[in-house]
Design a protein around this motif. Structure first.
Motif, short mmCIF file in Angstrom:
data_model
loop_
_atom_site.label_atom_id
_atom_site.label_comp_id
_atom_site.label_asym_id
_atom_site.label_seq_id
_atom_site.Cartn_x
_atom_site.Cartn_y
_atom_site.Cartn_z
N LEU A 209 0.81 -1.21 0.00
CA LEU A 209 0.00 0.00 0.00
C LEU A 209 0.85 1.27 0.00
N GLY A 210 2.04 1.20 0.60
CA GLY A 210 2.94 2.34 0.55
C GLY A 210 3.40 2.63 -0.86
N VAL A 211 3.68 1.56 -1.61
CA VAL A 211 4.08 1.70 -3.01
C VAL A 211 2.90 2.22 -3.84
N ALA A 212 1.71 1.69 -3.55
CA ALA A 212 0.51 2.12 -4.26
C ALA A 212 0.27 3.62 -4.05
N ALA B 263 -11.97 14.59 -6.66
CA ALA B 263 -12.37 14.25 -8.03
C ALA B 263 -11.39 13.24 -8.63
N PHE B 264 -10.10 13.42 -8.36
CA PHE B 264 -9.09 12.48 -8.85
C PHE B 264 -9.35 11.08 -8.32
N LYS B 265 -9.64 10.96 -7.02
CA LYS B 265 -9.90 9.65 -6.42
C LYS B 265 -11.17 9.02 -7.02
N ILE C 10 -8.53 2.62 -2.00
CA ILE C 10 -8.21 3.83 -2.76
C ILE C 10 -8.51 5.07 -1.93
N ASP C 11 -9.61 5.06 -1.21
CA ASP C 11 -9.96 6.21 -0.37
C ASP C 11 -8.89 6.51 0.68
N LYS C 12 -8.19 5.47 1.12
CA LYS C 12 -7.19 5.62 2.19
C LYS C 12 -5.79 5.95 1.67
N LEU C 13 -5.60 5.81 0.36
CA LEU C 13 -4.25 6.06 -0.19
C LEU C 13 -3.93 7.55 -0.21
#
Length: 331
Positions: free
Chosen positions: A264-267, A283-285, A328-331
């Motif tokens: 997840l760090g790489v993501a 908007a990007f997310k 994705i919301d947490k990245l």
């Protein structure tokens, strides 16, 4: 066109050494040393050829009329517009003198695929993902005025029949309907998908201009290498799924790999390296999640159709895809 055709049983078939030598002779590429089919490639259209003049790739038996011409167009244009290492020259032979189908021959690009992510340090992973993003940004510098795909027959940009958001909507619903042939898709799955599309598709309005989208940016279609300056992308190839739309779509296949590998760090580094801070981050997310849905609904149906081992059996489509949205919301 390429955005409509995703699967095919076409392949090169059996090829004799004298046929390969005829190709090499036709293009003055030396004498044949060895040849073998590539291990990867969903359509089995490619093989490696080593001659006294170098190593080449033969790609043939197009899945639709104009496939090679369309790919050749994208490679040629990207060669003019970027500094990327591409399979140029890309030579097409449509004469049917050697094979009963058209084929292309191109140089094999240097480097290796970014596989087995555990073999790299966290610093290397981040450096490689930065290089991947830089390659994407070069490709995405190609902007046009119309959402659509290149038509190799008319040699022109063909707009999508409906709006870009409707095109995306139709793709998602088509593949979810197709997945019903191989798995249980409940009314709850359909309701969630419909509501999600209605909520996220309006965020495509944040796009300023349609952008070149490779459409299949993944480890199998790009090569990396390392020099004194660090890691870099040493080759990009296979533009059979390219079109003009939202560049965020090209993040999804690598992002999925990083998520599935619990990297997840790489993501996070990957998408943050790509993100333009002039855009609203929410908007990007939303666009990122929209394209994740587009890809994952196809992956779900494909996995169920192929009875893939170790696929999650006791989970609904809604529960499965929601996991990716939440990450994705947490990245």
């Amino acid at each position: 066109m390429t955005t409509k055709i995703l699967f095919s049983s076409h392949g090169l078939g059996d090829i004799a050494n004298d046929e390969i030598q005829n190709i090499l002779q036709k293009y003055h590429l030396g004498a044949l040393i060895k040849a073998n089919k590539t291990k990867n490639g969903a359509m089995k259209q490619t093989m490696f050829v080593t001659s006294t003049e170098g190593v080449f790739v033969i790609k043939g038996n197009p899945v639709y009329k104009g496939q090679l011409e369309e790919e050749g167009f994208f490679i040629s244009e990207l060669g003019k517009r970027t500094n990327l290492s591409l399979p140029l020259p890309y030579k097409i032979d449509s004469s049917l003198e050697i094979f009963p189908y058209p084929y292309a021959i191109m140089p094999l690009l240097p480097g290796f695929h970014f596989l087995h992510i555990d073999n790299y340090t966290i610093e290397e992973k981040k450096e490689i993902t930065t290089a991947l993003v830089n390659a994407l940004k070069e490709m995405h510098s190609w902007k046009v005025s119309t959402y659509g795909e290149w038509n190799p027959i008319t040699k022109s940009l063909q707009p999508f029949e409906q709006s870009f958001d409707q095109w995306l909507h139709n793709r998602v619903t088509y593949w979810l309907k197709d997945a019903e042939k191989y798995s249980t898709i409940t009314n709850e799955d359909w309701d969630w998908t419909s509501n999600f599309l209605n909520e996220t598709l309006p965020y495509l309005s944040s796009l300023t201009r349609p952008t070149f989208v490779m459409g299949d940016f993944k480890p199998g279609n790009c090569l990396i290498d390392k020099n004194d300056d660090g890691w870099y992308v040493s080759g990009v190839f296979d533009f059979t799924n390219s079109y003009f739309g939202d560049p965020v779509a090209d993040l999804i296949k690598f992002l999925t790999i990083f998520i599935d590998s619990n990297e997840l760090g790489v993501a996070k580094h990957f998408i943050q390296s790509f993100y333009d801070d002039r855009e609203d981050p929410y908007a990007f997310k939303q666009r990122l999640k929209l394209h994740m849905l587009q890809q994952r609904v196809l992956d779900w149906g494909c996995a169920k159709a192929m009875n893939m081992v170790d696929w999650e059996e006791d989970i609904s489509f809604k529960a499965w895809i929601t996991k990716y949205m939440n990450i994705i919301d947490k990245l």
